[in-house]
Structure formats: C-alpha cells, structure tokens
Scaffold this motif. Structure first.
Motif, short mmCIF file in Angstrom:
data_model
loop_
_atom_site.label_atom_id
_atom_site.label_comp_id
_atom_site.label_asym_id
_atom_site.label_seq_id
_atom_site.Cartn_x
_atom_site.Cartn_y
_atom_site.Cartn_z
N PRO A 44 70.01 19.64 19.83
CA PRO A 44 70.52 18.87 20.98
C PRO A 44 69.39 18.01 21.53
N LYS A 45 69.73 16.86 22.04
CA LYS A 45 68.71 15.98 22.63
C LYS A 45 68.11 16.59 23.89
N ALA A 46 68.89 17.35 24.62
CA ALA A 46 68.40 18.01 25.84
C ALA A 46 67.99 19.44 25.50
N ALA A 47 66.96 19.92 26.16
CA ALA A 47 66.42 21.27 25.89
C ALA A 47 67.03 22.30 26.84
N ASP A 48 68.33 22.30 26.98
CA ASP A 48 68.99 23.22 27.90
C ASP A 48 69.03 24.65 27.39
N TYR A 49 68.88 24.84 26.08
CA TYR A 49 69.00 26.16 25.47
C TYR A 49 67.82 26.41 24.54
N ALA A 50 67.22 27.58 24.67
CA ALA A 50 66.05 27.93 23.86
C ALA A 50 66.44 28.36 22.45
N ASN A 51 67.62 28.97 22.30
CA ASN A 51 68.00 29.51 20.99
C ASN A 51 69.51 29.43 20.81
N VAL A 52 69.96 29.79 19.62
CA VAL A 52 71.38 29.64 19.27
C VAL A 52 72.27 30.58 20.09
N THR A 53 71.77 31.74 20.46
CA THR A 53 72.58 32.66 21.27
C THR A 53 72.86 32.07 22.64
N GLU A 54 71.84 31.49 23.25
CA GLU A 54 72.03 30.82 24.54
C GLU A 54 73.00 29.65 24.41
N LEU A 55 72.86 28.88 23.33
CA LEU A 55 73.74 27.74 23.10
C LEU A 55 75.19 28.19 22.93
N ALA A 56 75.41 29.22 22.14
CA ALA A 56 76.77 29.71 21.90
C ALA A 56 77.43 30.16 23.20
N ALA A 57 76.66 30.82 24.06
CA ALA A 57 77.21 31.29 25.34
C ALA A 57 77.39 30.15 26.33
N GLY A 58 76.48 29.19 26.32
CA GLY A 58 76.49 28.15 27.34
C GLY A 58 77.29 26.91 27.01
N ASP A 59 77.38 26.56 25.73
CA ASP A 59 78.07 25.33 25.34
C ASP A 59 78.56 25.45 23.89
N PRO A 60 79.62 26.25 23.68
CA PRO A 60 80.11 26.43 22.31
C PRO A 60 80.54 25.12 21.64
N ALA A 61 80.97 24.14 22.41
CA ALA A 61 81.35 22.86 21.81
C ALA A 61 80.14 22.15 21.23
N LEU A 62 78.99 22.26 21.87
CA LEU A 62 77.78 21.66 21.34
C LEU A 62 77.32 22.38 20.08
N LEU A 63 77.46 23.70 20.06
CA LEU A 63 77.15 24.44 18.84
C LEU A 63 78.07 24.00 17.70
N ALA A 64 79.35 23.83 17.99
CA ALA A 64 80.29 23.35 16.96
C ALA A 64 79.89 21.96 16.48
N GLU A 65 79.41 21.11 17.37
CA GLU A 65 78.97 19.77 16.98
C GLU A 65 77.75 19.84 16.05
N LEU A 66 76.82 20.76 16.36
CA LEU A 66 75.65 20.95 15.48
C LEU A 66 76.08 21.40 14.09
N VAL A 67 77.01 22.34 14.02
CA VAL A 67 77.47 22.86 12.73
C VAL A 67 78.22 21.77 11.96
#
Length: 113
Positions: A44-67
């Motif tokens: 992600p361009k923004a550093a809102d999440y340190a790791n994938v677990t935080e990303l999955a909990a905080g913004d699952p749509a962004l995780l889906a976009e990464l995948v």
C-alpha cells in the motif's frame, strides 16, 4: 511523528524504483535484491499497517487489491505461477514494518525459499 518508511518514500518519488504496477492505493516494484528470477514487491502507498494481519483486520478490501495485483503481475511475468509471501515480524524476516508482499516466480528453487 515517525520517519516515513522506505516504501512511503518510494511511493512519494523520493527514492527511485522500477515500478511494475500502480493503482490509487497500491504500488508494485522490482526487488533490488531478488531471491528468485522474478521478485516483485507490492505494498500500500500509505503505511497504515505494519503487517498482513493488521491489514486483513483493518482493510480487507485493500488486502484483496494487493492479492489481485499479485495475480495480475504473475500473469504478466511468470505465466501465472508464483509464490506470494508476507513476512510478519523480525524473526520471520520482516525488515520493513510497512505491510508488503513478495511475488516470487520464474523457476523457483529450494534456495529461493
């Protein structure tokens, strides 16, 4: 306020990188120290999440976009065959605490695991 991560600095254009993917929220680059014939990084361009677990909990749509971006890059660079790796924690090899995925492919060997 903490210092920007290397990935934020790349996204801001402060550090040069070879871009292979870009959307409004995600950037993909070539790894400067590849561990496989194809080694790309997505983050992600923004550093809102340190790791994938935080990303999955905080913004699952962004995780889906990464995948989805990983699949697109794999289709373009490795014939759709790839390994997607998220390191979580220093002991697991994470050196930049800004969530990022490694897209590895192109004839992986045991040495590249």
């Amino acid at each position: 306020m903490s210092e920007p991560t290397v990935f934020e600095r790349i996204a801001a254009g402060e550090i040069p990188a070879t871009k292979v993917f870009e959307s409004d929220r995600v950037l993909g680059i070539r790894d400067i120290a590849p561990k496989a014939p194809v080694h790309l990084l997505l983050f992600p361009k923004a550093a809102d999440y340190a790791n994938v677990t935080e990303l999955a909990a905080g913004d699952p749509a962004l995780l889906a976009e990464l995948v989805a971006a990983a699949q697109q890059l794999a289709d373009e660079h490795t014939g759709g065959q790839y390994r997607l790796v998220f390191n979580t924690g220093a002991e697991a090899g994470q050196t930049v605490f800004h969530v990022h995925a490694h897209v590895l492919g192109g004839g992986l060997t045991e040495a590249s695991l």
